[in-house]
Design a protein around this motif. Structure first.
Motif, short mmCIF file in Angstrom:
data_model
loop_
_atom_site.label_atom_id
_atom_site.label_comp_id
_atom_site.label_asym_id
_atom_site.label_seq_id
_atom_site.Cartn_x
_atom_site.Cartn_y
_atom_site.Cartn_z
N VAL A 1 -13.61 -20.42 -0.11
CA VAL A 1 -14.06 -19.41 -1.08
C VAL A 1 -12.99 -18.34 -1.23
CG1 VAL A 1 -15.85 -17.74 -1.65
CG2 VAL A 1 -16.47 -19.86 -0.47
N ALA A 2 -12.43 -17.87 -0.11
CA ALA A 2 -11.40 -16.83 -0.16
C ALA A 2 -10.19 -17.31 -0.95
CB ALA A 2 -11.00 -16.43 1.26
N ALA A 3 -9.78 -18.57 -0.77
CA ALA A 3 -8.64 -19.11 -1.51
C ALA A 3 -8.96 -19.16 -3.01
CB ALA A 3 -8.30 -20.50 -0.99
N PHE A 4 -10.19 -19.50 -3.35
CA PHE A 4 -10.62 -19.54 -4.75
C PHE A 4 -10.55 -18.14 -5.37
CE2 PHE A 4 -14.24 -19.41 -7.82
CZ PHE A 4 -13.72 -20.30 -8.77
N VAL A 5 -11.04 -17.14 -4.63
CA VAL A 5 -11.00 -15.76 -5.13
C VAL A 5 -9.55 -15.29 -5.27
CG1 VAL A 5 -11.59 -13.37 -4.59
CG2 VAL A 5 -13.25 -15.20 -4.17
N ARG A 6 -8.71 -15.61 -4.29
CA ARG A 6 -7.31 -15.19 -4.34
C ARG A 6 -6.61 -15.82 -5.56
NH1 ARG A 6 -4.53 -12.73 -0.70
NH2 ARG A 6 -6.09 -13.18 0.92
N ASN A 7 -6.93 -17.07 -5.86
CA ASN A 7 -6.33 -17.74 -7.00
C ASN A 7 -6.73 -17.08 -8.32
OD1 ASN A 7 -4.80 -20.01 -8.14
ND2 ASN A 7 -6.78 -20.74 -8.86
N LYS A 8 -7.90 -16.43 -8.31
CA LYS A 8 -8.41 -15.77 -9.52
C LYS A 8 -8.16 -14.25 -9.51
CE LYS A 8 -10.58 -19.45 -11.24
NZ LYS A 8 -10.28 -20.03 -12.57
N ALA A 9 -7.37 -13.78 -8.54
CA ALA A 9 -7.25 -12.34 -8.33
C ALA A 9 -6.76 -11.59 -9.57
CB ALA A 9 -6.33 -12.07 -7.14
N HIS A 10 -5.74 -12.10 -10.25
CA HIS A 10 -5.24 -11.41 -11.44
C HIS A 10 -6.34 -11.28 -12.49
CE1 HIS A 10 -1.04 -10.99 -10.34
NE2 HIS A 10 -0.99 -12.26 -9.96
N TRP A 11 -7.07 -12.35 -12.70
CA TRP A 11 -8.17 -12.32 -13.67
C TRP A 11 -9.26 -11.35 -13.23
CZ3 TRP A 11 -13.37 -13.52 -13.20
CH2 TRP A 11 -14.08 -13.66 -14.39
N ILE A 12 -9.58 -11.33 -11.93
CA ILE A 12 -10.61 -10.42 -11.41
C ILE A 12 -10.22 -8.97 -11.66
CG2 ILE A 12 -11.68 -9.55 -9.30
CD1 ILE A 12 -11.50 -12.44 -8.21
N LEU A 13 -8.98 -8.62 -11.33
CA LEU A 13 -8.54 -7.23 -11.48
C LEU A 13 -8.51 -6.81 -12.93
CD1 LEU A 13 -5.70 -7.08 -8.80
CD2 LEU A 13 -8.09 -6.36 -8.59
N ALA A 14 -8.31 -7.77 -13.83
CA ALA A 14 -8.31 -7.45 -15.26
C ALA A 14 -9.72 -7.27 -15.81
CB ALA A 14 -7.60 -8.56 -16.04
N HIS A 15 -10.73 -7.75 -15.10
CA HIS A 15 -12.10 -7.71 -15.58
C HIS A 15 -13.01 -6.78 -14.77
CE1 HIS A 15 -10.73 -11.31 -17.68
NE2 HIS A 15 -11.78 -11.18 -18.48
N THR A 16 -12.45 -6.05 -13.86
CA THR A 16 -13.26 -5.11 -13.08
C THR A 16 -12.74 -3.71 -13.28
OG1 THR A 16 -11.84 -5.50 -11.14
CG2 THR A 16 -13.86 -6.81 -11.30
N ALA A 17 -13.52 -2.76 -12.79
CA ALA A 17 -13.07 -1.37 -12.81
C ALA A 17 -11.85 -1.25 -11.92
CB ALA A 17 -14.20 -0.45 -12.33
#
Length: 242
Positions: A52-68
Motif C-alpha cells: 500500500v505504501a509503495a502504491f501511495v508513493r507512486n501516486k505522490a505527485h498526483w496526491i500533492l496536486a489534489h490535496t491542500a
C-alpha cells in the motif's frame, strides 16, 4: 467486512497521511482518492502494508496536486528544558563536549545531550532534537518489545508478528491485516501502564479486527481497568512536546 487503518509516508519535504480501507469484498485492485479532506486508499483486506505504501508513493505527485498544501517538515526548534520518559519528567541539559558525534546520556532523571565542540550554532537545535528522538526510538524498541512479549501468551495468534517502531503523528499503534504491529516511538514517553494498554489493544486486534463489543470484552479480560487507561491515554493526546 471492512476495517480502517492509518499510515503515512514521507515524500521529499512533504508528509502524506492516508487512510487505508481494507475490504474482504475487494479482491485485486487498489483505488486511491485525494482531496482537502485527506487521502483514502481502498485495498483488498490481505494487501501488505508495504505494498500500500509503495502504491501511495507512486501516486505522490498526483496526491500533492489534489490535496491542500502538504504538511512540510517544520524548522527544528530548541529542545524543551524537560521531556517525559516512562511517565516522569526528565530534565534536559544540552552542551558541548569532546565527542565525535552527538552523544545522549541518561542519568536518572536527567537527559544529557553533548554536541561536538565544532557544531555550528545554526544546526545545533536540529542535531540535538534528532539525537534525542533516536534515543527515544531505541528505548521504545526495548519497552514495546518487552510489553509484546509479556502479553503475547494471552493474546498472540500463530507466530510472533513483525514489530515496527515508527513516527506516526496521529496514532499510537496499529495492527495490519497481515498481523504486523506498528507503534509510535512516543509511547515510551508515557507511563508503562499506558504503553501496555496500547500493546494489549493492538494484540487484541489479531483476534477481533474491529472495535465492537467482542473486542472491548477481550481487552477487559486482560486489563480490567481498560476504561480508566483509555481515558488517561486520551488526556495526554496532543500534549507530547516532540
Amino acid at each position: 467486512m471492512e476495517f480502517t487503518e492509518h499510515d503515512w509516508i514521507r515524500f521529499g519535504d512533504a508528509v502524506i497521511d492516508y487512510e487505508i480501507k481494507r475490504s474482504t469484498r475487494r479482491h485485486k485492485t487498489m483505488e486511491i482518492s485525494a482531496g482537502p479532506n485527506g487521502v483514502r486508499v481502498a485495498v483488498p483486506a490481505i494487501t501488505p502494508s508495504e505494498e500500500v505504501a509503495a502504491f501511495v508513493r507512486n501516486k505522490a505527485h498526483w496526491i500533492l496536486a489534489h490535496t491542500a498544501a502538504p504538511r512540510a517538515s517544520p524548522e527544528p526548534s530548541k529542545l524543551p528544558s524537560s521531556l517525559p520518559y516512562l511517565g516522569r519528567q526528565v530534565n534536559v541539559v544540552v552542551g558541548n563536549g569532546c565527542v565525535a558525534d552527538v552523544d545522549v546520556r541518561f542519568r536518572p532523571w536527567e537527559l544529557q545531550v553533548f554536541l561536538p565542540l565544532e557544531t555550528d550554532e545554526a544546526h545545533a537545535a536540529g542535531r540535538a532534537r534528532s539525537a534525542v528522538a533516536e534515543w527515544y526510538w531505541l528505548r521504545a524498541c526495548e519497552h514495546v518489545t518487552t510489553s509484546v512479549d509479556r502479553w503475547w501468551p494471552d493474546l498472540g495468534r500463530d507466530s510472533m508478528p513483525e514489530i515496527h517502531i515508527g513516527d506516526q503523528r496521529k496514532r499510537w499503534g496499529s495492527c495490519a491485516a497481515d498481523g504486523q504491529l506498528r507503534f509510535n516511538w512516543r509511547l515510551v514517553m508515557l507511563a508503562p501502564r499506558l504503553l501496555d494498554y496500547v500493546v494489549v489493544h493492538e494484540l487484541a486486534h489479531l483476534t477481533e479486527r474491529n472495535h465492537g463489543p467482542a473486542f472491548w470484552a477481550l481487552v477487559e479480560t486482560i486489563l480490567p481497568d481498560v476504561a480508566e487507561r483509555k481515558r488517561a491515554l486520551r488526556s495526554v493526546e496532543g500534549t507530547l512536546p516532540m
